[in-house]
Enzyme design. Structure first.
Site, PDB file in Angstrom:
ATOM      1  N   HIS A 179     -90.992  -2.903  10.365  1.00 56.24           N
ATOM      2  CA  HIS A 179     -90.674  -3.035   9.336  1.00 56.24           C
ATOM      3  C   HIS A 179     -91.345  -1.430   8.172  1.00 56.24           C
ATOM      4  CE1 HIS A 179     -90.323  -6.767   9.824  1.00 56.24           C
ATOM      5  NE2 HIS A 179     -91.683  -7.328  10.294  1.00 56.24           N
ATOM      6  N   ASP A 235     -94.650 -12.675  18.321  1.00 53.09           N
ATOM      7  CA  ASP A 235     -94.782 -14.057  16.484  1.00 53.09           C
ATOM      8  C   ASP A 235     -93.770 -15.073  16.980  1.00 53.09           C
ATOM      9  OD1 ASP A 235     -92.771 -11.411  16.695  1.00 53.09           O
ATOM     10  OD2 ASP A 235     -93.527 -11.764  14.182  1.00 53.09           O
ATOM     11  N   HIS A 244     -89.205 -11.652  13.516  1.00 54.10           N
ATOM     12  CA  HIS A 244     -88.725 -10.523  12.217  1.00 54.10           C
ATOM     13  C   HIS A 244     -87.891  -9.547  12.086  1.00 54.10           C
ATOM     14  CE1 HIS A 244     -93.351 -12.423  11.497  1.00 54.10           C
ATOM     15  NE2 HIS A 244     -92.790 -12.565  10.040  1.00 54.10           N
ATOM     16  N   ASP A 262     -88.812  -9.481  18.480  1.00 55.05           N
ATOM     17  CA  ASP A 262     -90.470  -9.670  16.916  1.00 55.05           C
ATOM     18  C   ASP A 262     -89.234 -10.925  16.026  1.00 55.05           C
ATOM     19  OD1 ASP A 262     -92.940  -8.704  16.149  1.00 55.05           O
ATOM     20  OD2 ASP A 262     -91.620  -9.492  14.159  1.00 55.05           O
TER      21      ASP A 262
HETATM   22  N1  Q9C Z   1     -96.109 -16.656   5.652  1.00 63.41           N
HETATM   23  C1  Q9C Z   1     -94.468  -7.891  12.314  1.00 63.41           C
HETATM   24  O1  Q9C Z   1     -94.743  -9.404  12.820  1.00 63.41           O
HETATM   25  N2  Q9C Z   1     -96.094 -12.222   6.385  1.00 63.41           N
HETATM   26  N3  Q9C Z   1     -94.928  -8.131  10.700  1.00 63.41           N
HETATM   27  C2  Q9C Z   1     -95.072 -12.597   6.003  1.00 63.41           C
HETATM   28  C3  Q9C Z   1     -95.209 -15.462   6.543  1.00 63.41           C
HETATM   29  C4  Q9C Z   1     -95.306 -10.723   6.250  1.00 63.41           C
HETATM   30  C5  Q9C Z   1     -94.835  -9.546   9.466  1.00 63.41           C
HETATM   31  C6  Q9C Z   1     -95.461 -14.582   5.859  1.00 63.41           C
HETATM   32  C7  Q9C Z   1     -95.073 -11.035   7.937  1.00 63.41           C
HETATM   33  C8  Q9C Z   1     -95.477  -9.613   8.377  1.00 63.41           C
HETATM   34  C9  Q9C Z   1     -94.748  -6.173  12.489  1.00 63.41           C
HETATM   35 ZN    ZN Z   2     -93.165 -10.242  13.157  1.00 64.12          ZN
END
Ligand code: Q9C
Ligand code: ZN
Length: 389
Positions: free
Chosen positions: A193, A322, A231, A229
Site C-alpha cells: 500500500h 489475509d 487488499h 493479498d
Molecule cells: N476492518 C495489508 O494487508 N484496515 N494492509 C482495514 C478492516 C487496514 C491492510 C480495516 C488494512 C490494511 C498489507
Molecule cells: Zn492485506
C-alpha cells in the site's frame, strides 16, 4: 526454501490504530512474523532456512521513493513528539489528511518546523501535523521511535531474496530444470500500500517494488508482480502505472480497503497501458467451497492469460495470507489447503514460461498482509509447499 528475515521488525510495535473512528488494538503485530517463523522452522513437510538480509543501502529504496518522503519517515516520530506531543511510546499517526487530487498539482507540505525557529510553537505544531497528514494517508499507519530501522530492514529482506535468486540462477551449476528457484522474504512492516511518497495500510516502503526495481536496474530483468493479498496493491500499482515493466497483476476483495481502487478498468496508462491487471472479487462470491473454487479459477485465469504470456524473467509475488477465512482483518474464504493450491498454480504458470523461453523463472515471495497470528505460518508454508512440489 531460503527465508530472509531479521528481528529488526520487533522495533516497530505500535499499540493501537485508528480504525473508522475507533481506537483499536494494532493488527499488524510482531507476533505475525515471530509465530510464522516458529511454524516454518517446525514444519516437517518442507525445510526452511532462515537467513539474515544483506544491507544494500538506501540507493535501491531511493529508486522507488522520493527523497523528501524517505527523509520524512526517518524523522517523523521525533517531529511529531517534539511539536505535537502525546505519549511517545505508543506510536504516532496523523489526525488530518491531505486529499491530493482535491488540493491540486501545486499542493505541497509545509517545510520542516525545525527550520522555523522564529515562528511560535503553535504554528510549528501546525506544520508538523500537516506534514504527517501529507505523507501518511490513514490512521492505521503508525510510526514508533525506531520504526525506520524495521522499515529499512524489511526492504533489505526483499532485496536480499531477489539478489539470492540472481546468484542461484547464474551459479556455475544452476538448479536442474525441474527444481524450483525460489525464496521468501518475511517483510514486516508490509509494503504494497506504500506509494512513491505516501504511506498507508500499515505500509511505508514498498518492499516488492524496491525488489522489482532493483532486478530491472541491476539485472535487466523483465518482472511480473502477482499480488494475491486480500487488499488491492494500490501502492505497487501506482508506482508502476505508466510502465510496461514490471507487469502488475492483482486479485483482491472488491470494495474493501483501500476502498476506491482495484477495478477492472484500471489497466495502466501510456507505455503502461495493458500492463496493470485487476480482478476484484465480490465478497458474496467468496463463501464456502464454491467460493474457494471461484477464487482459484480466477487466479488460474489471471496466471494463464496475463502472467504467462508476459514471459517474465523473474516473478515476484505479493503474498498476503489475509485471504484466510478466519483472518480478523480480511477473509476471502480460503482454507489452509487452498493456500497450497495457490502455490501450485503459480508454479504451473512458471513451468509454462520456463518451457517456452528455455530459461528458469526465479520466483520471490514477499510477505504482505495476514493477521490471524495462529494460522499464518502454516498458510505461508503451504503456499511454498505448493510451489516447490
Ligand atoms: N476492518 C495489508 O494487508 N484496515 N494492509 C482495514 C478492516 C487496514 C491492510 C480495516 C488494512 C490494511 C498489507
Ligand atoms: Zn492485506
Amino acid at each position: 526454501v531460503d527465508v530472509f528475515y531479521t528481528e529488526s521488525h520487533l522495533l516497530h510495535n505500535p499499540q493501537e490504530e485508528l480504525e473508522y473512528g475507533k481506537i483499536i488494538p494494532f493488527h499488524e503485530t510482531p507476533d505475525r512474523i515471530s509465530n510464522a517463523v516458529d511454524a516454518l522452522v517446525r514444519s516437517r513437510s518442507l525445510s526452511f532456512n532462515l537467513t539474515s538480509p544483506t544491507d544494500f543501502g538506501l540507493e535501491p529504496i531511493r529508486a522507488v521513493h522520493s527523497d523528501d518522503y524517505i527523509e520524512y519517515l526517518r524523522h517523523a516520530h521525533a517531529e511529531w513528539t517534539n511539536y505535537v506531543g502525546g505519549d511517545p511510546t505508543r506510536g504516532v499517526t496523523p489526525d488530518i489528511w491531505a486529499i491530493r487530487h482535491i488540493s491540486g498539482p501545486r499542493a505541497k507540505p509545509p517545510p520542516s518546523p525545525d527550520a522555523q525557529t522564529s515562528l511560535p510553537r503553535s504554528v510549528r505544531e501546525g506544520y508538523a501535523r500537516a506534514r504527517m497528514g501529507w505523507y501518511i494517508s490513514d490512521g492505521q499507519t503508525v510510526i514508533m521511535e525506531k520504526s525506520w530501522q524495521a522499515i529499512y530492514s524489511a526492504a533489505q529482506c526483499a532485496l536480499s531474496g531477489a539478489e539470492y535468486l540472481v546468484k542461484l540462477n547464474s551459479a556455475s551449476s544452476p538448479p536442474k530444470d525441474d527444481n524450483p528457484v525460489t525464496s521468501l522474504a518475511l517483510c514486516r512492516p508490509p509494503g504494497h500500500h506504500a506509494f512513491r511518497d505516501v504511506g498507508a495500510g500499515y505500509c511505508f516502503i514498498n518492499n516488492i517494488a524496491v525488489a522489482a526495481q532493483h532486478l530491472i536496474d541491476r539485472h535487466g530483468a523483465r518482472v511480473a508482480i502477482l499480488d494475491v493479498d486480500f487488499h488491492h496493491g494500490n501502492g505497487t500499482q501506482s508506482i508502476f502505472y505508466d510502465r510496461s515493466n514490471p507487469l502488475f497483476v492483482s486479485l483482491h476483495a472488491q470494495w474493501d480497503f483501500p476502498h476506491y481502487t482495484g477495478h477492472e478498468d484500471e489497466t495502466g496508462t501510456g507505455e503502461g497501458e495493458g500492463f496493470t491487471i485487476n480482478r476484484p472479487l465480490a465478497r458474496e462470491d467468496c463463501h464456502g467451497k464454491d467460493g474457494e473454487e471461484h477464487y482459484h479459477a480466477t487466479l488460474n485465469t489471471l496466471i494463464h492469460s496475463h502472467v504467462v504470456p508476459y514471459n517474465p524473467t523473474f516473478l515476484l509475488v505479493s503474498l498476503g495470507v489475509d485471504t484466510f477465512h478466519l483472518d480478523p482483518v480480511g477473509g476471502l474464504g480460503l482454507t489452509t489447503p487452498g493456500f497450497r493450491l495457490i502455490g501450485a498454480s503459480i508454479r504451473a504458470g512458471v513451468k509454462l514460461v520456463e518451457a517456452a523461453t528455455k530459461r528458469r523463472v526465479p520466483t520471490l515471495f514477499v510477505l504482505e498482509g495476514g493477521y490471524g497470528v495462529d494460522d499464518m505460518g502454516e498458510n505461508i508454508s503451504e503456499v511454498m509447499r505448493g510451489y516447490v512440489n
